[in-house]
Design a protein around this motif. Structure first.
Motif: not given
Length: 150
Positions: A74-82, A111-120
């Motif tokens: 998963v990358h791009g905009p779809a990652l926000a759904a998770f 994508t995580m870096h761009g959305l400022d989210i981590g695995l947690a």
């Protein structure tokens, strides 16, 4: 004379010119081959396809009686759904069930870096695709995974 008989006579004549004699085929014992496990990499980047792709993966597990290794990249905009906060119960439950069935989900580190989210911040079960989602997809294909982008 039928076409098949003409072909046989012509073939026998040609074989005679080259000194070949007809022989009987040796019996070959065919043993049933154990069905190989499928290896499939699903590519998801479109936010509006999250439910569709999760449904495809569920159908894939069921259609192969679990004889499949499935990776979801998963990358791009779809990652926000998770993201675990604010996620719908339907997606969360469906995803958890697929991970329990053996799904191996990978989140693009870029994508995580761009959305400022981590695995947690993501649902349990995700692995980081440290060199990027598209690189992970290429690695999986090199390992024999079939590439699917629904």
């Amino acid at each position: 004379m039928r076409r098949r008989d003409i072909f046989r006579v012509g073939l026998a004549g040609a074989a005679g010119l080259f000194g070949l004699r007809p022989t009987k085929a040796a019996a070959i014992e065919v043993k049933p081959v154990e069905e190989e496990r499928q290896k499939v990499a699903y590519h998801l980047s479109d936010l509006d396809k999250v439910n569709f792709v999760l449904g495809n993966i569920k159908n894939h597990f069921e259609g192969t009686d679990g004889k499949v290794d499935i990776a979801l990249v998963v990358h791009g905009p779809a990652l926000a759904a998770f993201k675990s906060k604010g996620i719908s119960a339907a997606i969360s439950g469906r995803f958890a069930g697929l991970v329990q069935d053996g799904l191996s989900p990978h989140a693009c580190a870029n994508t995580m870096h761009g959305l400022d989210i981590g695995l947690a911040d993501l649902l349990d079960g995700f692995h980081a695709a440290d060199r990027g989602g598209v690189v992970k997809l290429a690695e999986l294909q090199r390992q024999g995974y079939a590439y699917l982008r629904p």
